[in-house]
Design a protein around this motif. Sequence first.
Motif, PDB file in Angstrom:
ATOM      1  N   LEU A   2       0.837  -1.199   0.000  1.00  0.00           N
ATOM      2  CA  LEU A   2       0.000   0.000   0.000  1.00  0.00           C
ATOM      3  C   LEU A   2       0.867   1.243   0.000  1.00  0.00           C
ATOM      4  CD1 LEU A   2      -2.569  -0.884   2.773  1.00  0.00           C
ATOM      5  CD2 LEU A   2      -2.968  -0.888   0.342  1.00  0.00           C
ATOM      6  N   SER A   3       0.437   2.226  -0.766  1.00  0.00           N
ATOM      7  CA  SER A   3       1.108   3.522  -0.714  1.00  0.00           C
ATOM      8  C   SER A   3       0.042   4.535  -0.336  1.00  0.00           C
ATOM      9  CB  SER A   3       1.717   3.858  -2.076  1.00  0.00           C
ATOM     10  OG  SER A   3       2.321   5.105  -2.036  1.00  0.00           O
ATOM     11  N   LEU A   4       0.063   4.987   0.932  1.00  0.00           N
ATOM     12  CA  LEU A   4      -1.031   5.813   1.436  1.00  0.00           C
ATOM     13  C   LEU A   4      -0.968   7.270   1.021  1.00  0.00           C
ATOM     14  CD1 LEU A   4      -1.402   4.434   5.032  1.00  0.00           C
ATOM     15  CD2 LEU A   4      -2.897   4.094   3.104  1.00  0.00           C
ATOM     16  N   ILE A   5       0.203   7.729   0.650  1.00  0.00           N
ATOM     17  CA  ILE A   5       0.326   9.127   0.256  1.00  0.00           C
ATOM     18  C   ILE A   5       0.304   9.192  -1.260  1.00  0.00           C
ATOM     19  CG2 ILE A   5       1.741  11.201   0.418  1.00  0.00           C
ATOM     20  CD1 ILE A   5       2.991   9.856   2.939  1.00  0.00           C
ATOM     21  N   ILE A  15       2.309   5.862 -13.464  1.00  0.00           N
ATOM     22  CA  ILE A  15       3.334   4.821 -13.311  1.00  0.00           C
ATOM     23  C   ILE A  15       2.913   3.812 -12.237  1.00  0.00           C
ATOM     24  CG2 ILE A  15       5.708   4.393 -12.534  1.00  0.00           C
ATOM     25  CD1 ILE A  15       6.433   7.127 -13.872  1.00  0.00           C
ATOM     26  N   ILE A  16       2.426   4.329 -11.110  1.00  0.00           N
ATOM     27  CA  ILE A  16       1.967   3.447 -10.028  1.00  0.00           C
ATOM     28  C   ILE A  16       0.812   2.575 -10.506  1.00  0.00           C
ATOM     29  CG2 ILE A  16       0.804   3.398  -7.777  1.00  0.00           C
ATOM     30  CD1 ILE A  16       2.457   5.872  -7.028  1.00  0.00           C
ATOM     31  N   GLU A  19       1.878  -0.256 -12.744  1.00  0.00           N
ATOM     32  CA  GLU A  19       2.501  -1.347 -11.994  1.00  0.00           C
ATOM     33  C   GLU A  19       1.491  -2.094 -11.130  1.00  0.00           C
ATOM     34  OE1 GLU A  19       5.626   0.448  -9.722  1.00  0.00           O
ATOM     35  OE2 GLU A  19       6.787   0.972 -11.503  1.00  0.00           O
ATOM     36  N   ASP A  20       0.529  -1.363 -10.556  1.00  0.00           N
ATOM     37  CA  ASP A  20      -0.428  -1.960  -9.617  1.00  0.00           C
ATOM     38  C   ASP A  20      -1.792  -1.293  -9.770  1.00  0.00           C
ATOM     39  OD1 ASP A  20      -1.739  -3.187  -7.520  1.00  0.00           O
ATOM     40  OD2 ASP A  20      -0.696  -2.068  -5.957  1.00  0.00           O
ATOM     41  N   PRO A  21      -2.640  -1.811 -10.670  1.00  0.00           N
ATOM     42  CA  PRO A  21      -3.955  -1.189 -10.897  1.00  0.00           C
ATOM     43  C   PRO A  21      -4.832  -1.151  -9.642  1.00  0.00           C
ATOM     44  CG  PRO A  21      -3.481  -2.820 -12.591  1.00  0.00           C
ATOM     45  CD  PRO A  21      -2.402  -2.935 -11.552  1.00  0.00           C
ATOM     46  N   GLU A  22      -4.611  -2.060  -8.686  1.00  0.00           N
ATOM     47  CA  GLU A  22      -5.425  -2.081  -7.472  1.00  0.00           C
ATOM     48  C   GLU A  22      -5.089  -0.941  -6.511  1.00  0.00           C
ATOM     49  OE1 GLU A  22      -5.432  -5.913  -5.661  1.00  0.00           O
ATOM     50  OE2 GLU A  22      -6.722  -6.745  -7.207  1.00  0.00           O
TER      51      GLU A  22
END
Length: 100
Positions: A2-5, A15-16, A19-22
């Motif tokens: 998880l990237s919360l910010i 880009i994010i 890499e990770d559509p979810e």
Amino acid sequence: MLSLILPPDLDALRIILDEDPEFLLDAAAMVNCLGTCRLCERRFVPVAPFVESLEPLYGDSRRLHALLRHNQYISLSEALCGFCHADPGLLNMFQKMKKL
């Protein structure tokens, strides 16, 4: 996991998401769980409802809870953000305010 910010610009977000559509689901869950700190009025995410909303996606709520608990933008408290919750002086002030 998880990237919360959220990233500072759309290119970084693309880009994010490539890499990770979810990641978008994580961000939606975070926004739905936002609270306001009673001391500093900063917006933050309480851990418990956030973990509950993401549990169907990730399955392991204990691991998810452990991963999230040290991020200052979320908090174990439902009333105080992680910044105030981690500051003993502010926490003491909050407890005194509640007694009034």
